[in-house]
Design a protein around this motif. Structure first.
Motif, PDB file in Angstrom:
ATOM      1  N   ILE A 210      93.401 -44.489  56.899  1.00  0.00           N
ATOM      2  CA  ILE A 210      93.622 -45.022  55.805  1.00  0.00           C
ATOM      3  C   ILE A 210      94.423 -46.372  55.737  1.00  0.00           C
ATOM      4  N   GLU A 211      95.851 -46.078  56.550  1.00  0.00           N
ATOM      5  CA  GLU A 211      96.714 -46.975  56.605  1.00  0.00           C
ATOM      6  C   GLU A 211      95.931 -48.457  57.481  1.00  0.00           C
ATOM      7  N   HIS A 212      95.279 -48.113  58.340  1.00  0.00           N
ATOM      8  CA  HIS A 212      94.384 -49.261  58.814  1.00  0.00           C
ATOM      9  C   HIS A 212      93.640 -50.035  58.021  1.00  0.00           C
ATOM     10  N   ALA A 213      92.788 -49.179  57.051  1.00  0.00           N
ATOM     11  CA  ALA A 213      91.997 -49.889  56.206  1.00  0.00           C
ATOM     12  C   ALA A 213      92.875 -50.849  55.216  1.00  0.00           C
ATOM     13  N   MET A 214      94.127 -50.170  54.748  1.00  0.00           N
ATOM     14  CA  MET A 214      95.016 -50.964  53.910  1.00  0.00           C
ATOM     15  C   MET A 214      95.360 -52.166  54.708  1.00  0.00           C
ATOM     16  N   THR A 215      95.822 -52.111  55.849  1.00  0.00           N
ATOM     17  CA  THR A 215      96.193 -53.322  56.622  1.00  0.00           C
ATOM     18  C   THR A 215      94.975 -54.544  56.612  1.00  0.00           C
ATOM     19  N   PHE A 216      93.971 -53.946  56.804  1.00  0.00           N
ATOM     20  CA  PHE A 216      92.681 -54.920  56.952  1.00  0.00           C
ATOM     21  C   PHE A 216      92.636 -55.319  55.412  1.00  0.00           C
ATOM     22  N   ILE A 217      92.428 -54.656  54.483  1.00  0.00           N
ATOM     23  CA  ILE A 217      92.203 -55.087  53.197  1.00  0.00           C
ATOM     24  C   ILE A 217      93.403 -56.321  52.677  1.00  0.00           C
ATOM     25  N   SER A 218      94.623 -55.921  53.091  1.00  0.00           N
ATOM     26  CA  SER A 218      95.728 -56.846  52.952  1.00  0.00           C
ATOM     27  C   SER A 218      95.538 -58.154  53.723  1.00  0.00           C
ATOM     28  N   ARG A 219      94.984 -58.006  54.945  1.00  0.00           N
ATOM     29  CA  ARG A 219      94.750 -59.354  55.869  1.00  0.00           C
ATOM     30  C   ARG A 219      93.397 -60.243  55.333  1.00  0.00           C
ATOM     31  N   VAL A 220      92.576 -59.535  54.579  1.00  0.00           N
ATOM     32  CA  VAL A 220      91.415 -60.308  54.167  1.00  0.00           C
ATOM     33  C   VAL A 220      91.868 -61.014  53.009  1.00  0.00           C
ATOM     34  N   LYS A 221      92.698 -60.305  51.879  1.00  0.00           N
ATOM     35  CA  LYS A 221      93.216 -61.007  50.819  1.00  0.00           C
ATOM     36  C   LYS A 221      93.852 -62.141  51.249  1.00  0.00           C
ATOM     37  N   SER A 239      81.230 -68.478  46.563  1.00  0.00           N
ATOM     38  CA  SER A 239      81.316 -67.768  47.470  1.00  0.00           C
ATOM     39  C   SER A 239      82.321 -66.448  47.307  1.00  0.00           C
ATOM     40  N   VAL A 240      81.771 -65.277  47.129  1.00  0.00           N
ATOM     41  CA  VAL A 240      82.682 -64.137  46.681  1.00  0.00           C
ATOM     42  C   VAL A 240      82.549 -62.880  47.371  1.00  0.00           C
ATOM     43  N   MET A 241      83.512 -62.045  47.230  1.00  0.00           N
ATOM     44  CA  MET A 241      83.345 -60.427  47.845  1.00  0.00           C
ATOM     45  C   MET A 241      83.958 -59.541  46.883  1.00  0.00           C
ATOM     46  N   ASN A 242      83.795 -58.225  47.356  1.00  0.00           N
ATOM     47  CA  ASN A 242      84.158 -57.313  46.471  1.00  0.00           C
ATOM     48  C   ASN A 242      84.384 -56.183  47.329  1.00  0.00           C
ATOM     49  N   PHE A 243      85.577 -55.463  47.472  1.00  0.00           N
ATOM     50  CA  PHE A 243      85.774 -54.091  47.956  1.00  0.00           C
ATOM     51  C   PHE A 243      85.286 -53.057  47.139  1.00  0.00           C
ATOM     52  N   GLY A 244      84.101 -52.496  47.503  1.00  0.00           N
ATOM     53  CA  GLY A 244      83.290 -51.557  46.474  1.00  0.00           C
ATOM     54  C   GLY A 244      83.753 -50.240  46.468  1.00  0.00           C
ATOM     55  N   THR A 245      83.771 -49.337  47.635  1.00  0.00           N
ATOM     56  CA  THR A 245      84.320 -48.178  47.755  1.00  0.00           C
ATOM     57  C   THR A 245      85.191 -47.992  48.885  1.00  0.00           C
ATOM     58  N   ILE A 246      85.864 -46.827  48.896  1.00  0.00           N
ATOM     59  CA  ILE A 246      86.942 -46.589  50.018  1.00  0.00           C
ATOM     60  C   ILE A 246      86.755 -44.895  50.168  1.00  0.00           C
ATOM     61  N   ASP A 257      91.670 -39.205  60.033  1.00  0.00           N
ATOM     62  CA  ASP A 257      91.116 -39.958  61.428  1.00  0.00           C
ATOM     63  C   ASP A 257      89.942 -40.831  61.140  1.00  0.00           C
ATOM     64  N   LYS A 258      89.586 -40.828  59.935  1.00  0.00           N
ATOM     65  CA  LYS A 258      88.174 -41.765  59.815  1.00  0.00           C
ATOM     66  C   LYS A 258      88.507 -42.354  58.194  1.00  0.00           C
ATOM     67  N   CYS A 259      87.989 -43.572  58.110  1.00  0.00           N
ATOM     68  CA  CYS A 259      87.945 -44.342  56.791  1.00  0.00           C
ATOM     69  C   CYS A 259      86.890 -45.216  56.564  1.00  0.00           C
ATOM     70  N   ILE A 260      86.035 -45.136  55.545  1.00  0.00           N
ATOM     71  CA  ILE A 260      85.025 -46.089  55.394  1.00  0.00           C
ATOM     72  C   ILE A 260      85.235 -47.072  54.222  1.00  0.00           C
ATOM     73  N   LEU A 261      85.210 -48.331  54.547  1.00  0.00           N
ATOM     74  CA  LEU A 261      85.210 -49.272  53.199  1.00  0.00           C
ATOM     75  C   LEU A 261      84.233 -49.943  53.227  1.00  0.00           C
ATOM     76  N   ARG A 262      83.314 -49.885  52.155  1.00  0.00           N
ATOM     77  CA  ARG A 262      82.137 -51.080  51.536  1.00  0.00           C
ATOM     78  C   ARG A 262      82.567 -52.108  50.944  1.00  0.00           C
ATOM     79  N   ILE A 263      81.729 -53.054  51.400  1.00  0.00           N
ATOM     80  CA  ILE A 263      82.137 -54.386  51.022  1.00  0.00           C
ATOM     81  C   ILE A 263      80.818 -55.264  50.550  1.00  0.00           C
ATOM     82  N   ASP A 264      80.888 -55.574  49.391  1.00  0.00           N
ATOM     83  CA  ASP A 264      79.912 -56.518  48.880  1.00  0.00           C
ATOM     84  C   ASP A 264      80.107 -57.934  48.922  1.00  0.00           C
ATOM     85  N   ARG A 265      79.329 -58.645  49.853  1.00  0.00           N
ATOM     86  CA  ARG A 265      79.399 -60.125  50.067  1.00  0.00           C
ATOM     87  C   ARG A 265      78.417 -60.915  49.547  1.00  0.00           C
ATOM     88  N   ARG A 266      78.715 -61.775  48.730  1.00  0.00           N
ATOM     89  CA  ARG A 266      77.976 -62.819  48.119  1.00  0.00           C
ATOM     90  C   ARG A 266      78.047 -64.106  48.620  1.00  0.00           C
TER      91      ARG A 266
END
Length: 406
Positions: A210-221, A239-246, A257-266
């Motif tokens: 989950i912390e790795h997902a947070m790091t990824f989200i921060s870097r994407v932003k 061109s836009v995107m959205n973090f939809g679910t985590i 030990d596992k985290c799934i982040l779902r992204i919508d990309r237009r």
């Protein structure tokens, strides 16, 4: 006797248009409904047959059929396709009865009323009016009521892979008296982060996904958002995107030990599925270099795709179907309609990209009401849509097949 032209309002009543729209709404066709779209497709098919219109059910997947109906033309003019989806989103937490199809203040309420059973009804009644009038178009008019647009677009993917084709098409997504000749492409991505489980009392022995997902989200932003803000298309917007679910972890006392982040990309022209995925992969690779414990992979969300990807819709302003739609709307509303930008993805992109059918998005109702807790469509908009669809039909199918504006 065949008329050379016809006024559709002489051949249907507002009451029967309302009744048809209500009947379609009252048949649940979301993914959790028995048979999904099957019951509403069978209703549409039976209704058209009763009106003397040739109609067929085409099973697509798991017994869920498309409806393909046709009014055969004389063969000298352009053929026109009406396309609309029979599925709806789930009723979620609606504040009204989603399937009662009640009427209040000139509006029909219910799930799918504006997205897009109102459009289906308007397409159907325009064909019924044509049939009753005795009008025979110069080219064929084809109606495709398709499954799965809210998911994998199995129904329109079936159409583009079949021999069913046309010289121009209208997809009936609600557009509020505007029309779209372009919209952004859409892909859904899953980014899966892998860590190492450990007791929460000894978090240093684990790796928190989950912390790795947070790091990824921060870097994407930080890195990708500014890049997206620079991308823009005249007919589609940015061109836009959205973090939809985590989702991640197993319990509070265990390091995830596992985290799934779902992204919508237009995305817009100049981008495609591979280039937009590469943007995220580049960030993943950088984070791996910075932290050997960082482990993630990106892939297409499995339930979002059958075989065909979801590119942008790009139809030239000079196509004759665009002219016919624009003039048809203008004749009814009395002024030049606007081109709408920034609308959601639709099956129009599949028709244009994979079947090479110039396609325009136009339908009754306000798109902002789709998927809402009090979804509804105005009766006036439905009546006007029948008129507009009929005018487009008469204009477009009267054009010689070889004629195309340059």
């Amino acid at each position: 006797m065949t008329e050379s032209n016809f006024d559709p309002r002489k051949y249907f009543t507002e009451a029967e248009l309302i009744d048809l729209t209500q009947e379609l709404i009252r048949i649940p066709s979301h993914k959790d409904a028995p048979g999904f779209e099957k019951n509403v497709a069978e209703y549409i098919h039976g209704y058209l047959l009763q009106q003397g219109i040739h109609s067929e059910l085409h099973p697509v997947v798991d017994g869920r059929p498309n409806v393909v109906a046709k009014i055969e033309g004389k063969g000298s003019g352009k053929s026109l396709m009406f396309n609309g989806h029979t599925d709806t989103v789930l009723p979620y937490n609606m504040t009204i009865d989603p399937f009662a199809a009640t009427i209040s203040d000139g509006r029909i309420y219910g799930r799918g009323s504006v997205d897009m059973k109102g459009s289906l009804a308007a397409f159907m009644i325009s064909m019924v009016a044509m049939k009753r009038s005795g009008y025979i178009p110069e080219g064929d008019v084809i109606f495709t009521a398709v499954i799965g647009e809210e998911g994998k677009s199995e129904g329109t993917e079936y159409i583009v892979k079949s021999e069913i084709t046309a010289d121009g098409a209208i997809v009936g997504e609600p557009s509020d008296y505007e029309y779209a000749i372009g919209h952004r492409g859409l892909e859904w991505f899953d980014v899966t982060f892998y860590g190492k489980a450990s007791h929460s009392g000894r978090p240093e022995n684990g790796v928190n996904a989950i912390e790795h997902a947070m790091t990824f989200i921060s870097r994407v932003k930080e890195e990708l958002y500014p890049v997206l803000r620079e991308k823009y298309d005249e007919y589609m917007g940015g061109s836009v995107m959205n973090f939809g679910t985590i989702t991640g972890g197993t319990e509070q006392s265990t390091v995830a030990d596992k985290c799934i982040l779902r992204i919508d990309r237009r995305y817009i022209p100049g981008e495609d599925k591979d280039t937009v995925m590469a943007e995220y992969q580049e960030i993943i690779d950088k984070l791996k270099e910075e932290d050997p414990k960082f482990n993630a992979k990106i892939e297409i969300t499995p339930e979002s795709l059958l075989e065909l990807y979801h590119p942008p819709l790009i139809t030239s302003f000079n196509e004759s179907i665009v002219t016919s739609v624009r003039e048809g709307i203008k004749d009814v509303i009395g002024y030049e309609p606007n081109i709408t930008r920034g609308i959601g993805w639709s099956d129009a992109a599949l028709l244009k990209t994979y079947a090479n059918i110039p396609t325009v998005v136009f339908g009754p109702g306000d798109l902002s009401l789709a998927h809402t807790e009090e979804e509804h469509v105005k009766v006036e908009d439905l009546v006007n849509a029948v008129d507009i669809y009929s005018r487009i039909t008469q204009n477009f199918t009267s054009l010689p097949k070889e004629d195309e504006l340059q």
